[in-house]
Design a protein around this motif. Sequence first.
Motif, mmCIF file in Angstrom:
data_model
loop_
_atom_site.group_PDB
_atom_site.id
_atom_site.type_symbol
_atom_site.label_atom_id
_atom_site.label_comp_id
_atom_site.label_asym_id
_atom_site.label_seq_id
_atom_site.Cartn_x
_atom_site.Cartn_y
_atom_site.Cartn_z
ATOM 1 N N GLY A 1 66.246 46.128 56.110
ATOM 2 C CA GLY A 1 65.265 46.201 57.173
ATOM 3 C C GLY A 1 65.244 45.020 58.131
ATOM 4 N N PHE A 2 66.114 44.020 57.948
ATOM 5 C CA PHE A 2 66.140 42.890 58.862
ATOM 6 C C PHE A 2 67.590 42.544 59.213
ATOM 7 N N TYR A 3 67.767 41.919 60.383
ATOM 8 C CA TYR A 3 69.092 41.550 60.845
ATOM 9 C C TYR A 3 69.492 40.183 60.301
ATOM 10 N N VAL A 4 70.767 40.065 59.926
ATOM 11 C CA VAL A 4 71.304 38.801 59.415
ATOM 12 C C VAL A 4 72.648 38.559 60.093
ATOM 13 N N GLN A 5 72.901 37.312 60.477
ATOM 14 C CA GLN A 5 74.180 36.950 61.070
ATOM 15 C C GLN A 5 74.682 35.652 60.451
ATOM 16 N N PRO A 6 75.970 35.340 60.614
ATOM 17 C CA PRO A 6 76.506 34.106 60.040
ATOM 18 C C PRO A 6 75.687 32.892 60.466
ATOM 19 N N GLY A 7 75.408 32.008 59.514
ATOM 20 C CA GLY A 7 74.611 30.820 59.763
ATOM 21 C C GLY A 7 73.163 30.965 59.355
ATOM 22 N N ASP A 8 72.691 32.221 59.177
ATOM 23 C CA ASP A 8 71.309 32.433 58.749
ATOM 24 C C ASP A 8 71.126 32.028 57.291
ATOM 25 N N LYS A 9 69.886 31.699 56.947
ATOM 26 C CA LYS A 9 69.508 31.417 55.563
ATOM 27 C C LYS A 9 68.815 32.651 55.000
ATOM 28 N N VAL A 10 69.189 33.045 53.795
ATOM 29 C CA VAL A 10 68.567 34.191 53.138
ATOM 30 C C VAL A 10 68.220 33.828 51.703
ATOM 31 N N SER A 11 67.210 34.513 51.178
ATOM 32 C CA SER A 11 66.845 34.350 49.769
ATOM 33 C C SER A 11 67.556 35.432 48.976
ATOM 34 N N VAL A 12 68.383 35.027 48.003
ATOM 35 C CA VAL A 12 69.227 35.956 47.266
ATOM 36 C C VAL A 12 69.022 35.756 45.765
ATOM 37 N N TYR A 13 68.880 36.873 45.051
ATOM 38 C CA TYR A 13 68.790 36.822 43.587
ATOM 39 C C TYR A 13 70.187 37.024 43.003
ATOM 40 N N ARG A 14 70.520 36.256 41.958
ATOM 41 C CA ARG A 14 71.776 36.455 41.246
ATOM 42 C C ARG A 14 71.521 36.338 39.754
ATOM 43 N N LYS A 15 72.094 37.263 39.010
ATOM 44 C CA LYS A 15 71.855 37.306 37.569
ATOM 45 C C LYS A 15 72.267 35.993 36.909
ATOM 46 N N ASN A 16 71.420 35.534 36.008
ATOM 47 C CA ASN A 16 71.614 34.278 35.261
ATOM 48 C C ASN A 16 71.467 33.029 36.119
ATOM 49 N N GLY B 1 68.996 33.240 38.976
ATOM 50 C CA GLY B 1 67.692 33.364 39.605
ATOM 51 C C GLY B 1 67.786 33.533 41.108
ATOM 52 N N GLN B 2 66.664 33.327 41.761
ATOM 53 C CA GLN B 2 66.575 33.495 43.205
ATOM 54 C C GLN B 2 66.688 32.140 43.883
ATOM 55 N N ARG B 3 67.562 32.062 44.910
ATOM 56 C CA ARG B 3 67.762 30.782 45.574
ATOM 57 C C ARG B 3 68.130 31.006 47.032
ATOM 58 N N THR B 4 68.090 29.942 47.802
ATOM 59 C CA THR B 4 68.421 29.999 49.223
ATOM 60 C C THR B 4 69.931 29.908 49.407
ATOM 61 N N CYS B 5 70.483 30.812 50.230
ATOM 62 C CA CYS B 5 71.911 30.827 50.497
ATOM 63 C C CYS B 5 72.151 30.849 52.004
ATOM 64 N N THR B 6 73.299 30.342 52.402
ATOM 65 C CA THR B 6 73.729 30.385 53.798
ATOM 66 C C THR B 6 74.743 31.505 53.973
ATOM 67 N N VAL B 7 74.538 32.352 54.988
ATOM 68 C CA VAL B 7 75.453 33.454 55.264
ATOM 69 C C VAL B 7 76.694 32.908 55.959
ATOM 70 N N ILE B 8 77.860 33.126 55.355
ATOM 71 C CA ILE B 8 79.120 32.638 55.918
ATOM 72 C C ILE B 8 79.732 33.678 56.854
ATOM 73 N N LYS B 9 79.765 34.932 56.403
ATOM 74 C CA LYS B 9 80.276 36.007 57.252
ATOM 75 C C LYS B 9 79.621 37.319 56.829
ATOM 76 N N THR B 10 79.744 38.335 57.677
ATOM 77 C CA THR B 10 79.105 39.617 57.421
ATOM 78 C C THR B 10 80.111 40.749 57.600
ATOM 79 N N ARG B 11 79.744 41.905 57.055
ATOM 80 C CA ARG B 11 80.523 43.117 57.283
ATOM 81 C C ARG B 11 79.575 44.305 57.186
ATOM 82 N N ASP B 12 79.925 45.400 57.814
ATOM 83 C CA ASP B 12 79.087 46.597 57.806
ATOM 84 C C ASP B 12 79.410 47.404 56.560
ATOM 85 N N ASP B 13 78.640 47.153 55.496
ATOM 86 C CA ASP B 13 78.932 47.757 54.204
ATOM 87 C C ASP B 13 77.620 48.177 53.546
#
Length: 270
Positions: free
Chosen positions: A212-227, A229-241
């Motif tokens: 529901g929101f737009y993200v582009q390279p350089g943006d900061k997003v909150s991402v959950y990863r198993k084992n 937890g949830q942390r802040t990540c920087t988007v390096i690149k994107t693809r339409d998937d």
Amino acid sequence: MDPTMGQTNILALPAPAVTGQAAFGSEEPAVTAAVVDAPATALETPATNYPVGKVDFNQPFEVFSSYDDSVVHSEPRVLAVLAGNSYPVVVVSTNESGDQVVAQFDTDGDSVDGDLKVENVTVGERTMFIVITREGREFGVLDELFGTEGDAFNDHSNDGDFFAVLPITIPATKQAAEIEEESDEDHDEDHHDDTVTSTIEVQPEGSVRVNGFYVQPGDKVSVYRKNRGQRTCTVIKTRDDQWKSLYVQADNGGEEPYWARNVNVKYRIG
């Protein structure tokens, strides 16, 4: 040994049924018993109509690590179906090292040894579930999406602020255009003009729409990863998937960049 468990790679590959014993290294075979056709009740490989449960093996599916969602196998396919087995679906896939592996799965998508999981690849519109919380007269929404209503209840129904589980629909389209029309009437002595103005939400170049929101390279997003937890990540690149759109690097370091699953991307920061 339970004939329905263990030795996955042996069970999965059909072989001609032969009785008796073979003496390796000798010219004369030491087979004295007659060859009898074994009944084909323990192993079936239907062309279609594979088992369906939480996972529909007749639809496109993906094999990935139970411990690291970013480790996804390629070219998965059903090799055999074991009748009467608790883990009836035998799947062959290629792991991240390029080796072909064989594993047995139940219809929930769990492997017999617990190391791998299977999920259907979602194409088109997708329904997920959110948890609504309540504290006094204030309502809130947890920033976690669930694949089933039962998963949401199991994880949060005992929480003190739990209120309800609601379904939400994630559209298949990359963006939703919002159009507003306004009539502007200009009255002159000689003529009358009606002007219609349309404004369309424009997707930023190089960005993708995730949850529901737009993200582009350089943006900061909150991402959950198993084992992890949830942390802040920087988007390096994107693809339409539909499955994994963002290649991210955790800001706290200590691991390589990876393609995050869309369902684990909670929100954009800033």
